[in-house]
Design a protein around this motif. Structure first.
Motif, PDB file in Angstrom:
ATOM      1  N   LEU A 194      -4.483   2.177   1.443  1.00  0.00           N
ATOM      2  CA  LEU A 194      -3.956   0.864   1.847  1.00  0.00           C
ATOM      3  C   LEU A 194      -3.858  -0.037   0.618  1.00  0.00           C
ATOM      4  O   LEU A 194      -4.837  -0.203  -0.117  1.00  0.00           O
ATOM      5  CB  LEU A 194      -4.878   0.239   2.898  1.00  0.00           C
ATOM      6  N   GLU A 227      12.201   7.206   4.915  1.00  0.00           N
ATOM      7  CA  GLU A 227      13.553   6.805   4.578  1.00  0.00           C
ATOM      8  C   GLU A 227      13.768   7.038   3.088  1.00  0.00           C
ATOM      9  O   GLU A 227      12.812   7.171   2.339  1.00  0.00           O
ATOM     10  CB  GLU A 227      13.736   5.303   4.853  1.00  0.00           C
ATOM     11  N   ILE A 259      -0.110  10.915   3.434  1.00  0.00           N
ATOM     12  CA  ILE A 259       1.298  10.695   3.097  1.00  0.00           C
ATOM     13  C   ILE A 259       2.152  11.918   3.458  1.00  0.00           C
ATOM     14  O   ILE A 259       3.299  11.781   3.886  1.00  0.00           O
ATOM     15  CB  ILE A 259       1.429  10.364   1.591  1.00  0.00           C
ATOM     16  N   GLN A 266      -7.552   2.477   6.352  1.00  0.00           N
ATOM     17  CA  GLN A 266      -7.659   2.309   4.894  1.00  0.00           C
ATOM     18  C   GLN A 266      -6.944   3.432   4.141  1.00  0.00           C
ATOM     19  O   GLN A 266      -6.586   3.280   2.989  1.00  0.00           O
ATOM     20  CB  GLN A 266      -9.142   2.283   4.473  1.00  0.00           C
ATOM     21  N   HIS A 267      -6.779   4.560   4.809  1.00  0.00           N
ATOM     22  CA  HIS A 267      -6.164   5.719   4.155  1.00  0.00           C
ATOM     23  C   HIS A 267      -5.286   6.466   5.147  1.00  0.00           C
ATOM     24  O   HIS A 267      -5.652   6.587   6.298  1.00  0.00           O
ATOM     25  CB  HIS A 267      -7.272   6.641   3.619  1.00  0.00           C
ATOM     26  N   ILE A 268      -4.137   6.937   4.689  1.00  0.00           N
ATOM     27  CA  ILE A 268      -3.290   7.768   5.569  1.00  0.00           C
ATOM     28  C   ILE A 268      -2.870   9.014   4.797  1.00  0.00           C
ATOM     29  O   ILE A 268      -2.909   9.032   3.552  1.00  0.00           O
ATOM     30  CB  ILE A 268      -2.028   7.012   6.059  1.00  0.00           C
ATOM     31  N   ILE A 315       4.948   1.248   5.966  1.00  0.00           N
ATOM     32  CA  ILE A 315       4.901   1.884   7.291  1.00  0.00           C
ATOM     33  C   ILE A 315       5.197   0.832   8.362  1.00  0.00           C
ATOM     34  O   ILE A 315       4.433  -0.123   8.522  1.00  0.00           O
ATOM     35  CB  ILE A 315       3.505   2.508   7.576  1.00  0.00           C
ATOM     36  N   ASP A 371      10.130   8.765  -8.371  1.00  0.00           N
ATOM     37  CA  ASP A 371      10.819   9.013  -7.095  1.00  0.00           C
ATOM     38  C   ASP A 371      12.254   8.488  -7.125  1.00  0.00           C
ATOM     39  O   ASP A 371      13.151   9.079  -6.537  1.00  0.00           O
ATOM     40  CB  ASP A 371      10.052   8.363  -5.937  1.00  0.00           C
ATOM     41  N   HIS A 407       2.560  -2.134   7.335  1.00  0.00           N
ATOM     42  CA  HIS A 407       1.462  -1.956   6.378  1.00  0.00           C
ATOM     43  C   HIS A 407       1.973  -1.199   5.159  1.00  0.00           C
ATOM     44  O   HIS A 407       2.937  -0.428   5.261  1.00  0.00           O
ATOM     45  CB  HIS A 407       0.293  -1.212   7.032  1.00  0.00           C
ATOM     46  N   GLY A 451      -1.757   7.327  -0.505  1.00  0.00           N
ATOM     47  CA  GLY A 451      -2.039   7.066   0.903  1.00  0.00           C
ATOM     48  C   GLY A 451      -3.114   6.008   1.110  1.00  0.00           C
ATOM     49  O   GLY A 451      -3.638   5.850   2.212  1.00  0.00           O
ATOM     50  N   VAL A 481      14.359   6.381  -0.807  1.00  0.00           N
ATOM     51  CA  VAL A 481      13.721   5.377  -1.654  1.00  0.00           C
ATOM     52  C   VAL A 481      14.652   4.160  -1.811  1.00  0.00           C
ATOM     53  O   VAL A 481      15.877   4.311  -1.833  1.00  0.00           O
ATOM     54  CB  VAL A 481      13.343   6.016  -3.016  1.00  0.00           C
ATOM     55  N   VAL A 482      14.058   3.000  -1.846  1.00  0.00           N
ATOM     56  CA  VAL A 482      14.832   1.765  -1.967  1.00  0.00           C
ATOM     57  C   VAL A 482      15.072   1.483  -3.458  1.00  0.00           C
ATOM     58  O   VAL A 482      14.120   1.461  -4.235  1.00  0.00           O
ATOM     59  CB  VAL A 482      14.054   0.598  -1.325  1.00  0.00           C
ATOM     60  N   PHE A 486       4.564   3.233   0.113  1.00  0.00           N
ATOM     61  CA  PHE A 486       5.109   3.542   1.438  1.00  0.00           C
ATOM     62  C   PHE A 486       4.913   2.338   2.359  1.00  0.00           C
ATOM     63  O   PHE A 486       3.785   1.877   2.546  1.00  0.00           O
ATOM     64  CB  PHE A 486       4.421   4.762   2.040  1.00  0.00           C
ATOM     65  N   LYS A 524       7.641   4.556  11.197  1.00  0.00           N
ATOM     66  CA  LYS A 524       8.647   4.978  10.226  1.00  0.00           C
ATOM     67  C   LYS A 524       8.153   4.533   8.858  1.00  0.00           C
ATOM     68  O   LYS A 524       7.560   3.462   8.724  1.00  0.00           O
ATOM     69  CB  LYS A 524       9.990   4.301  10.565  1.00  0.00           C
ATOM     70  N   ALA A 525       8.389   5.354   7.860  1.00  0.00           N
ATOM     71  CA  ALA A 525       7.974   4.984   6.505  1.00  0.00           C
ATOM     72  C   ALA A 525       9.201   4.734   5.638  1.00  0.00           C
ATOM     73  O   ALA A 525      10.185   5.463   5.729  1.00  0.00           O
ATOM     74  CB  ALA A 525       7.132   6.097   5.905  1.00  0.00           C
ATOM     75  N   VAL A 526       9.136   3.708   4.841  1.00  0.00           N
ATOM     76  CA  VAL A 526      10.189   3.416   3.873  1.00  0.00           C
ATOM     77  C   VAL A 526       9.531   3.523   2.503  1.00  0.00           C
ATOM     78  O   VAL A 526       8.515   2.875   2.264  1.00  0.00           O
ATOM     79  CB  VAL A 526      10.763   1.992   4.072  1.00  0.00           C
ATOM     80  N   ARG A 527      10.094   4.370   1.654  1.00  0.00           N
ATOM     81  CA  ARG A 527       9.505   4.530   0.321  1.00  0.00           C
ATOM     82  C   ARG A 527      10.126   3.495  -0.610  1.00  0.00           C
ATOM     83  O   ARG A 527      11.335   3.313  -0.614  1.00  0.00           O
ATOM     84  CB  ARG A 527       9.767   5.935  -0.191  1.00  0.00           C
ATOM     85  N   GLN A 528       9.297   2.866  -1.381  1.00  0.00           N
ATOM     86  CA  GLN A 528       9.825   1.803  -2.243  1.00  0.00           C
ATOM     87  C   GLN A 528       9.132   1.755  -3.600  1.00  0.00           C
ATOM     88  O   GLN A 528       7.920   1.917  -3.699  1.00  0.00           O
ATOM     89  CB  GLN A 528       9.641   0.452  -1.542  1.00  0.00           C
ATOM     90  N   GLN A 529       9.950   1.535  -4.623  1.00  0.00           N
ATOM     91  CA  GLN A 529       9.433   1.376  -5.980  1.00  0.00           C
ATOM     92  C   GLN A 529       8.965  -0.066  -6.150  1.00  0.00           C
ATOM     93  O   GLN A 529       9.736  -1.000  -5.947  1.00  0.00           O
ATOM     94  CB  GLN A 529      10.570   1.673  -6.967  1.00  0.00           C
ATOM     95  N   SER A 588       5.668   4.359  -6.690  1.00  0.00           N
ATOM     96  CA  SER A 588       6.178   4.435  -5.319  1.00  0.00           C
ATOM     97  C   SER A 588       5.128   3.977  -4.315  1.00  0.00           C
ATOM     98  O   SER A 588       3.952   4.329  -4.445  1.00  0.00           O
ATOM     99  CB  SER A 588       6.550   5.877  -4.973  1.00  0.00           C
ATOM    100  N   THR A 604       9.468  11.370   8.391  1.00  0.00           N
ATOM    101  CA  THR A 604       9.916  10.051   8.837  1.00  0.00           C
ATOM    102  C   THR A 604      10.180   9.090   7.678  1.00  0.00           C
ATOM    103  O   THR A 604      10.370   7.912   7.892  1.00  0.00           O
ATOM    104  CB  THR A 604       8.864   9.396   9.753  1.00  0.00           C
ATOM    105  N   TYR A 613       1.088   1.273   1.790  1.00  0.00           N
ATOM    106  CA  TYR A 613       0.166   2.242   1.189  1.00  0.00           C
ATOM    107  C   TYR A 613       0.716   2.698  -0.152  1.00  0.00           C
ATOM    108  O   TYR A 613       1.935   2.746  -0.351  1.00  0.00           O
ATOM    109  CB  TYR A 613       0.007   3.447   2.119  1.00  0.00           C
ATOM    110  N   ASP A 614      -0.194   3.041  -1.061  1.00  0.00           N
ATOM    111  CA  ASP A 614       0.271   3.559  -2.355  1.00  0.00           C
ATOM    112  C   ASP A 614       0.600   5.043  -2.229  1.00  0.00           C
ATOM    113  O   ASP A 614       0.466   5.635  -1.147  1.00  0.00           O
ATOM    114  CB  ASP A 614      -0.743   3.249  -3.469  1.00  0.00           C
ATOM    115  N   SER A 615       0.988   5.663  -3.334  1.00  0.00           N
ATOM    116  CA  SER A 615       1.454   7.055  -3.257  1.00  0.00           C
ATOM    117  C   SER A 615       0.320   8.035  -2.942  1.00  0.00           C
ATOM    118  O   SER A 615       0.581   9.197  -2.630  1.00  0.00           O
ATOM    119  CB  SER A 615       2.158   7.445  -4.549  1.00  0.00           C
TER     120      SER A 615
END
Lengths: 317, 149
Positions: free
Chosen positions: B101, A92, A84, A80-82, B129, A253, B93, B99, A94-95, B127, B65-70, B125, A90, B95-97
């Motif tokens: 879910l 990438e 950041i 539920q939580h990680i 994952i 970002d 999965h 962390g 920002v898209v 993430f 690997k994490a990809v950050r996205q707006q 932003s 790791t 996650y918000d900024s």
């Protein structure tokens, strides 16, 4: 990039109902019933298939358990939580969203008079590649605006303009089929196809640039599109202010990403690049507000800045 | 002069091999992308616009690997992950900024496909994952595509 699908393998085979089924099986106990053997037949059975009965039972149990485990693994729960911060190595880049992603969200807040924002003037022909790249991104964004306005004539003009600019930057070959498809789809007023072709155009331009190690020009295409999209977004929200509309500007970002990229372009000795870099520094505190709301004054200020930059992109120095 | 030519020849061999292998390396990521697009296919009929662009690479088993996205509030997003490795198991999965879910419960994982569904509660932003949970290969190519409506 166009990648052909593999024959005989279709994504459509996965459907939500299958997933629901797996989830149900995971939460429920594995339904394996071990029936008692009718005592009347037990001696006979035991005499003939004494090894088979326990085997069948075990087989049933084993298969049931395996299926259950496999399906549970298929629907494993994510934490539920990680943390950041632990991802920092790791992550990438920002898209960068497409302008129509923002326009789509804007549309849901209320009717937008897209015709008011359509721009079709051809503008000057630049020779500096960074300027062409910025303009190309802006023109593609104008294409998305013309699609929102369902303005077929402007879309067709933009298709031709995109092709001319792509040729000017040396990637015309990869754009020709897309420009043709844009014009054809606009003729048929097939707006979904026009949107798709505009996306393909931007992708092809950027890929062609990346292939010849012009990544910086590719980033300028994204930046040009983002600036034009933000100009229109702030213009719409400024006219009919809403907190939800202003929140669409919350892109800190993305702004940091562009600022970092611009700082790494000292070789592009073009005034507009430095102007954009300085202006984004002004925009950052206006939109990087954390959990606070973005006020109408900030929207107005961002609109002034992006309109000024937009004018600079399409005008000769 | 001969010695110089030998040195050039020796150093250029690995380079030539790398150039020759490059399309093979990229082809695998492209294959992963075609699987991700297959997973996306049914959603196009539901009105999702799938971006042409994609993100990809390779990961070992258990790596993330994490990809950050707006993402924008008001839009609805699906992210589809694919790999060409048959017996690999992948997951995605969002996650918000902070962390937390941020995905809807209808995300799914099935062998070398996985998908996550997001209806952002706030613009900002996020993430994405991606993870290779299991794979028979040392390195597993992955590709992530997304769509919105």
């Amino acid at each position: 990039m166009q990648v052909a699908m593999r024959p005989g393998q279709r994504g459509g085979s996965i459907n939500v109902s299958q997933i629901v089924l797996s989830s149900d099986l995971c939460t429920a106990a594995v339904p394996v019933k071990v029936r008692s053997i009718n005592p009347e037949y037990e001696p006979e059975i035991n005499s003939r298939k004494c090894q088979m009965i326990p085997f069948t039972r075990h087989l049933k149990l084993g298969v049931g358990l395996l299926c259950g485990l496999a399906m549970c693994a298929g629907a494993a729960q994510a934490p539920q939580h990680i943390d950041i911060k632990q991802l920092s190595t790791t992550v990438e880049d920002v898209v960068v969203p497409l302008p129509n992603e923002i326009f789509g969200a804007l549309n849901k807040l209320g009717a937008v008079n897209w015709k008011q924002h359509v721009r079709s003037d051809k503008g000057p022909n630049f020779t500096e590649r960074p300027r062409i790249a910025l303009l190309l991104g802006t023109v593609i964004a104008d294409g998305f605006i013309a699609v929102q306005a369902e303005d077929s004539a402007t879309v067709k003009e933009i298709g031709q303009r995109v092709l001319a600019l792509a040729k000017g930057i040396g990637v015309g070959n990869s754009i020709t089929p897309h420009a043709k498809a844009i014009v054809e789809a606009a003729d048929k007023r097939n707006w979904e196809n026009v949107r798709q072709e505009l996306d393909r155009t931007q992708n092809s331009v950027q890929q062609a640039m990346n292939e010849v190690h012009d990544e910086k020009l590719s980033q300028l295409v994204s930046l040009g599109g983002w600036l034009r999209g933000t100009e229109v977004l702030t213009s719409v929200v400024k006219e009919h202010f809403s907190s939800d509309g202003a929140e669409l500007l919350h892109q800190p970002d993305l702004l940091s990403y562009f600022l970092t990229r611009l700082k790494a372009m000292p070789e592009f000795n073009v005034p507009i690049i430095r102007q954009i870099q300085d202006a984004l520094g002004e925009v950052k505190p206006l939109i990087d507000v954390g959990n606070r709301r973005i006020p109408p004054e900030s929207v107005k200020k961002v609109n002034e800045i992006t309109t000024r930059l937009g004018h600079g992109i399409v005008t000769r120095d | 002069m001969k010695r110089f030519a030998k040195v050039i020849f020796r150093t250029s061999l690995p380079l030539l091999a790398l150039v020759a292998l490059q399309p093979v390396i990229f082809a695998s990521v492209d294959d992963a992308q075609s699987f991700a697009l297959q997973a996306a296919e049914p959603y196009v009929k539901q009105g999702f616009q799938v971006r042409e662009d994609y993100w990809g690479g390779d990961l070992g088993s258990g790596e993330k690997k994490a990809v950050r996205q707006q993402l924008f509030k008001g839009n609805e997003y699906w992210f589809w992950l694919g790999t060409e490795v048959d017996r690999a198991k992948v997951s995605v999965h969002v996650y918000d900024s902070d962390g937390k879910l941020a995905e809807e419960p209808d995300g799914w994982e099935k062998g070398h496909f996985a998908a996550a569904h997001v209806i952002p509660k706030a613009t900002g932003s996020y993430f994405i994952i991606v993870s290779v949970e299991e794979s028979p290969e040392e390195r597993t190519h992955w590709a992530l595509v997304y769509g919105f409506r």
